[in-house]
Design an enzyme around this catalytic site. Structure first.
Site, PDB file in Angstrom:
ATOM      1  N   ALA A  60       0.994  -1.496   0.369  1.00 30.69           N
ATOM      2  CA  ALA A  60      -0.617  -0.190   0.523  1.00 30.69           C
ATOM      3  C   ALA A  60       0.677   1.063  -0.184  1.00 30.69           C
ATOM      4  O   ALA A  60       2.270   0.663   1.037  1.00 30.69           O
ATOM      5  CB  ALA A  60      -1.064   0.137   0.997  1.00 30.69           C
ATOM      6  N   GLY A  99       0.174  -4.986   0.260  1.00 31.06           N
ATOM      7  CA  GLY A  99      -1.498  -5.359  -0.593  1.00 31.06           C
ATOM      8  C   GLY A  99      -0.819  -5.854  -1.226  1.00 31.06           C
ATOM      9  O   GLY A  99      -2.113  -6.828  -1.968  1.00 31.06           O
ATOM     10  N   GLU A 102      -0.895  -9.336  -0.479  1.00 26.58           N
ATOM     11  CA  GLU A 102      -2.275  -9.312  -0.094  1.00 26.58           C
ATOM     12  C   GLU A 102      -3.690  -9.881  -1.453  1.00 26.58           C
ATOM     13  O   GLU A 102      -4.198 -10.587  -1.694  1.00 26.58           O
ATOM     14  CB  GLU A 102      -3.245  -9.131   0.377  1.00 26.58           C
ATOM     15  CG  GLU A 102      -2.455  -9.229   2.176  1.00 26.58           C
ATOM     16  CD  GLU A 102      -3.297  -7.596   2.497  1.00 26.58           C
ATOM     17  OE1 GLU A 102      -3.393  -8.122   4.109  1.00 26.58           O
ATOM     18  OE2 GLU A 102      -2.408  -6.117   2.667  1.00 26.58           O
ATOM     19  N   GLU A 122       4.301  -5.708   6.934  1.00 24.15           N
ATOM     20  CA  GLU A 122       3.520  -4.258   7.456  1.00 24.15           C
ATOM     21  C   GLU A 122       4.124  -4.165   9.023  1.00 24.15           C
ATOM     22  O   GLU A 122       3.579  -3.348   9.547  1.00 24.15           O
ATOM     23  CB  GLU A 122       1.779  -4.835   7.713  1.00 24.15           C
ATOM     24  CG  GLU A 122       1.498  -4.826   6.494  1.00 24.15           C
ATOM     25  CD  GLU A 122       1.504  -5.389   5.279  1.00 24.15           C
ATOM     26  OE1 GLU A 122       1.137  -6.204   4.526  1.00 24.15           O
ATOM     27  OE2 GLU A 122       2.797  -6.564   5.507  1.00 24.15           O
TER      28      GLU A 122
END
Length: 688
Positions: A60, A99, A102, A122
């Site tokens: 992200a 992300g 993910e 993260e």
């Protein structure tokens, strides 16, 4: 566009295109969601998602973390991919982190290119996966592996990801491989959210908590990740996602996450200043003078970056020692799997160790890492100047000595720059690039180019005793020694700073490096030391007693049988004795008071460095303290931490200490200006 789509036969191709690393911002999220709807409307057989350039998607966009979430949210995008009747295949062409990982896990199938990486880092930013990572990863790789990946934050390379069951295939061209996958085979793979979660193994969870407590005891996110993973094992998938998202939102607004984001962006912004537009000299052949611990480490770092190295020593015995020192690092790297046998041989082939300076005559850069003596440095630079090309850059690795004085012995001092490496030089990421009065732009540019080649964090520093890091360290030591003299023990002081977040206390660190090193530096300063400044002689007494640290079995601590440290009552008695000689009535300092004194001393010194222009920014000081001196990363560095206290509070506390000793506790003018104008140190400027 941030996401592009195209159709070939009945296959959709979706490419994330947000240079340089395809960070997932609002535009990318919207583009992916639109691509899901496009694929369903087109009734495609499959969608192949990949990244433009060298990355799949590197997580992200952390710049959005300080803003309110904007739709579409990443979990909703993941669910749309996972639940779509058109199966998605992730063609992982480069890094797939956070992300990005993910997205890949929400796809029906994952195919990786050799050398690509996938992971959930993260926790290194003070948060946990927030778009299904804590729920999907355990379903794909099992509980133990998922805990290890999420709490450790380290990515897997393609072969390891295949072995773990995270990806289905490794192929040189993952897009072509995804195109060739049999449609029936793809249709038989169920969406990730339909996988059953693994059993909540109490022993595995307890082991993960224990590991995190030992390695990351002060950090909130890793333990919170374990809580969320454990909860997700016992509830429906989409309920687990809600718990994960709530924890992610809470953590990203916390102090630790803000501090970690700060240092994350500071590290990535560490580069040559905008005004420096000179071209560096070519870096292929480098000479290193001195094959001791530091010189061997520098030589290995250069070899590891693909450079050829001529390592210069004073005589035949020195040559043999230098060879052995480099070989130890090569063997250690082999043992740890950091290089393979072929690369080790390549390193050896590019290394020449000699006492003949003439063999370095093709080097475009020479780095002096000889004994910390001005006479020795001058002699080395004279020899280098005699044999190197006229435009070669001459660098000194000195930790304290005046680079201006070193440069004065060279006909063209613009060729001279300070390159202060940190031990062990092949591991520590910080490189202070010291800009002497006459240092030219080409020399500076070469320093920054070398840092980039070595993958180090460069920080520009001016000339003063100790530059940025060692000058702050000297004040830290002075404040600690004063506390020791006036009312504490080395172990109480060390414990206070370890509890703050340091991996090791100041006195244990000195024992590791050797008390004779700092003793020699104090003797260098004897002639110029301010007689009005308190001098604490306890360390000198230890050196006189032969207590030099671990290498002699005793220093500030004792090391019985070469094992772990134990408190030494002799040292505590020395402090009592010296206090008696000085007529000092000792006080009982609390742990909080110890920390306050040491931290305020460092902050005040750092503010002076910034005010004098030795450091260019508060951010640079943060980089130096985190990457060179063990300041806890999760506190964001010394000056970021200072801003959490506020300049007004810092000045008020310093003024209290100033009553005890107006000389050492004189409040920095920069701090006073910040307090008066309510300016954060992050925005502070040097005196005009």
């Amino acid at each position: 566009m941030s996401v592009t789509t195209r159709r070939e036969e009945n296959v959709g191709f979706v490419e994330i295109d947000n240079p340089p690393v395809n960070a997932i911002n609002q535009a990318v999220r919207q583009g992916l969601l639109d691509a899901v709807r496009w694929a369903e409307k087109e009734m495609l057989d499959r969608v192949i998602v990949t990244g433009a350039g060298r990355a799949f998607a590197a997580g992200a966009d952390a710049k959005e973390f300080d803003k309110a979430p904007v739709e579409p949210h990443l979990p909703d995008v993941m669910n749309a991919i996972d639940e779509s009747f058109v199966p998605w295949v992730a063609a992982i062409n480069g890094v797939a982190l956070g992300g990005g990982a993910e997205i890949a896990m929400a796809c029906r199938m994952r195919i990786m290119a050799p050398g690509a990486q996938i992971g959930l880092p993260e926790v290194t930013l003070g948060v946990i996966p927030g778009a299904g990572g804590t729920a999907r990863l355990p379903r794909l790789v099992g509980l133990e592996k998922a805990l290890d990946m999420i709490t450790g934050g380290k990515p897997l390379r393609a072969e390891a990801a295949l072995a773990a069951g995270l990806v289905h295939m490794v192929d040189e061209n993952p897009v072509d491989a995804a195109f060739m996958v049999n449609t029936e085979e793809l249709g038989c793979i169920v969406p990730t959210w339909e996988f059953n979660p693994p059993e909540a193994d109490a022993d595995v969870l307890a082991a993960a908590r224990e590991r995190v407590a030992a390695k990351m005891s002060d950090q909130i996110a890793p333990q919170r990740a374990i809580d969320v993973i454990e909860h997700g094992l016992s509830v429906p998938f989409h309920e687990a996602l809600k718990t994960e998202r709530a924890a992610f939102i809470e953590l990203k607004g916390g102090e630790q996450a803000r501090a970690l984001r700060h240092i994350f962006f500071a590290e990535r912004a560490a580069k040559a200043p905008d005004w420096l537009d000179a071209a560096p000299v070519p870096l292929e052949q480098v000479a290193v003078v001195g094959g001791g611990t530091m010189g061997a480490g520098i030589a290995y770092a250069l070899l590891n970056a693909g450079l050829s190295v001529t390592l210069l020593e004073t005589d035949a015995d020195g040559v043999e020692r230098a060879k052995a020192n480099v070989e130890k690092i090569v063997e250690a790297s082999l043992k740890r799997g950091m290089i393979d046998a072929a690369r080790a041989e390549d390193h050896r082939a590019r290394l020449t160790v000699t006492d003949d300076y003439g063999q370095a005559n093709k080097a475009t850069l020479a780095i002096e890492a000889a004994f910390e003596s001005m006479e020795v440095k001058r002699d080395v630079f004279a020899k280098l100047e005699a044999v190197l090309p006229a435009d070669a850059i001459l660098a000194s690795n000195t930790s304290y000595l005046d680079v201006n004085e070193i440069a004065s012995c060279v006909a063209d001092p613009s060729r001279v720059v300070g390159l202060h490496f940190f031990a062990p030089a092949h591991i520590m990421k910080l490189l202070e690039i010291v800009n002497a009065d006459a240092t030219g732009d080409v020399a500076l540019a070469t320093g920054f180019a070398l840092a980039k080649k070595l993958r180090k964090v460069p920080v520009l520093a001016g000339v003063c005793d100790g530059f940025i890091g060692n000058r702050i360290l000297a004040r830290y030591r002075e404040a600690a020694d004063t506390v020791l003299m006036d009312g504490s023990t080395p172990w109480e002081i060390d414990d206070a700073m370890v509890d703050f977040g340091y991996a090791m206390g100041l006195y244990e660190t000195q024992d590791l490096s050797g008390l004779d090193i700092s003793h020699a530096n104090r003797r260098r300063q004897d002639a110029t030391r301010d007689p009005n400044r308190r001098y604490i002689p306890i360390a000198d007494r230890l050196v006189e007693m032969g207590k030099l640290g671990r290498k002699t079995g005793a220093g500030w601590y004792r090391y019985p049988g070469g094992g772990g440290k134990v408190a030494d009552p002799i040292v505590a008695d020395l402090a009592l004795e010296e206090a008696h000689f000085a007529g000092i009535t000792r006080v009982d300092y609390s742990e909080g008071e110890i920390r306050s004194r040491l931290l305020h001393a460092m902050i005040n010194e750092a503010a002076d460095l910034l005010d004098e222009g030795i450091a260019q920014s508060a951010r640079d000081i943060d980089l130096v303290t985190v990457f060179g001196y063990g300041f806890p990363r999760w506190r964001g560095g010394l000056m970021h931490y200072a801003d959490t206290l506020g300049a007004k509070a810092i000045v008020a506390q310093l003024e209290e200490y100033e009553k005890e000793d107006p000389l050492v506790w004189k409040v920095s003018p920069l701090l006073r200006r910040c307090a008066e104008t309510d300016t954060p140190l992050a925005d502070a400027k040097p005196s005009a």
